[in-house]
Enzyme design. Sequence first.
Site, mmCIF file in Angstrom:
data_model
loop_
_atom_site.group_PDB
_atom_site.id
_atom_site.type_symbol
_atom_site.label_atom_id
_atom_site.label_comp_id
_atom_site.label_asym_id
_atom_site.label_seq_id
_atom_site.Cartn_x
_atom_site.Cartn_y
_atom_site.Cartn_z
ATOM 1 N N SER A 184 -13.128 -26.567 -14.749
ATOM 2 C CA SER A 184 -12.799 -26.440 -16.179
ATOM 3 C C SER A 184 -13.943 -26.817 -17.113
ATOM 4 O O SER A 184 -13.715 -27.383 -18.188
ATOM 5 C CB SER A 184 -11.531 -27.255 -16.515
ATOM 6 N N ASN B 192 -19.851 -18.999 -11.012
ATOM 7 C CA ASN B 192 -19.161 -18.464 -9.836
ATOM 8 C C ASN B 192 -18.111 -17.495 -10.363
ATOM 9 O O ASN B 192 -17.093 -17.915 -10.904
ATOM 10 C CB ASN B 192 -18.508 -19.632 -9.066
ATOM 11 N N GLY C 145 -9.748 -24.433 -12.814
ATOM 12 C CA GLY C 145 -8.896 -23.443 -13.474
ATOM 13 C C GLY C 145 -7.677 -24.020 -14.178
ATOM 14 O O GLY C 145 -6.765 -23.284 -14.550
ATOM 15 N N GLU D 133 -11.605 -23.013 -2.522
ATOM 16 C CA GLU D 133 -10.743 -21.843 -2.333
ATOM 17 C C GLU D 133 -10.949 -21.233 -0.950
ATOM 18 O O GLU D 133 -10.033 -20.664 -0.370
ATOM 19 C CB GLU D 133 -10.998 -20.825 -3.461
ATOM 20 N N GLU E 102 -16.397 -30.567 -7.132
ATOM 21 C CA GLU E 102 -15.344 -29.863 -7.862
ATOM 22 C C GLU E 102 -13.981 -30.457 -7.490
ATOM 23 O O GLU E 102 -13.430 -30.105 -6.435
ATOM 24 C CB GLU E 102 -15.355 -28.374 -7.507
ATOM 25 N N HIS F 43 -16.565 -23.582 -0.805
ATOM 26 C CA HIS F 43 -15.746 -23.726 -2.020
ATOM 27 C C HIS F 43 -14.319 -24.075 -1.587
ATOM 28 O O HIS F 43 -13.838 -23.599 -0.564
ATOM 29 C CB HIS F 43 -15.769 -22.416 -2.821
ATOM 30 N N LYS G 131 -16.227 -15.638 -8.742
ATOM 31 C CA LYS G 131 -15.069 -15.535 -7.831
ATOM 32 C C LYS G 131 -14.723 -14.050 -7.601
ATOM 33 O O LYS G 131 -15.625 -13.213 -7.623
ATOM 34 C CB LYS G 131 -13.891 -16.350 -8.371
HETATM 35 P P1 13P Z 1 -13.215 -23.112 -13.398
HETATM 36 O O1 13P Z 1 -14.478 -23.326 -14.183
HETATM 37 O O2 13P Z 1 -12.516 -21.823 -13.703
HETATM 38 O O3 13P Z 1 -12.312 -24.310 -13.459
HETATM 39 O O4 13P Z 1 -13.668 -22.971 -11.846
HETATM 40 C C1 13P Z 1 -14.486 -23.909 -11.300
HETATM 41 C C2 13P Z 1 -14.929 -23.428 -9.970
HETATM 42 O O5 13P Z 1 -14.156 -23.379 -9.027
HETATM 43 C C3 13P Z 1 -16.323 -22.989 -9.832
HETATM 44 O O6 13P Z 1 -16.683 -22.821 -8.512
#
Ligand code: 13P
Length: 252
Positions: free
Chosen positions: A213, A10, A173, A99, A167, A97, A12
């Site tokens: 992560s 992803n 992150g 976010e 997640e 997601h 983002k």
């Molecule tokens: P990270 O791998 O940067 O922690 O992000 C995970 C994520 O949100 C994937 O959708």
Amino acid sequence: MIRKKLIAGNWKMNCLLEEGTMLAKSVAAKVKANKYDCDFLICPPFTILAAVKKCLRGTKIALGAQDVHFADKGAHTGDISPLMLTDLGCSYVIIGHSERRVDHHESNKLINQKAVAAHNAGLNTVICIGETGAERDAGKTIKVCQDEIFGSVPDDATAKNTVIAYEPIWAIGTGKTPTADDVEEVHAAIRAALSKKLGKAIANKMRILYGGSVKPSNAGELLKLPDVDGALIGGASLKADDFVAIAENALK
Ligand code: 13P
């Protein structure tokens, strides 16, 4: 193995055209050079989906978007419909997601609606769930995940058209991850919830990815757990070497 591993990136809100196409070409070359026994998916931002699609020609890497509207077309300024995604060559879309749940106040009901629309258009969905740090501290992880499964996953979900991504929000992150035991416990609980909702046959075949992560150094341990069927990778998917190394370590 009834569930082939899915290694999904992803991206983002990262990568302009040049950086994104270079990254996609690099991933494509590495995946082509090695015959990994897993599925790959990359989900760039909308703006470079068409360009990335071209870079993936001749590979089996699937292309996905990071969100979709539930209507096929109409007066929804700024939104992107499922048909627009299939038109671009996408076969997957990430839905719900954390976010988006936070930044855009997306509810389980809306996510469910989006998933139905995506499935009707022939797209496969990656439906995301996961608890906040406060919910985890309060011992509510499994309850939150069950509620999100019951609310976000549509009744038409099958093992073919739907992938679940667990997640934990506090792990995204941050460099922090749950322990392997914790991940397995939550994934098993998610599978039990899917079984209750969709039946055992579908639940046993449905892939449940871990995200938060994931990097080459922890991929081996996390992706070998019995109920972990792949990873949804953020930061590490922006480096071709790391993204492919995650697959390699998961399959060792
Ligand atoms: P990270 O791998 O940067 O922690 O992000 C995970 C994520 O949100 C994937 O959708």
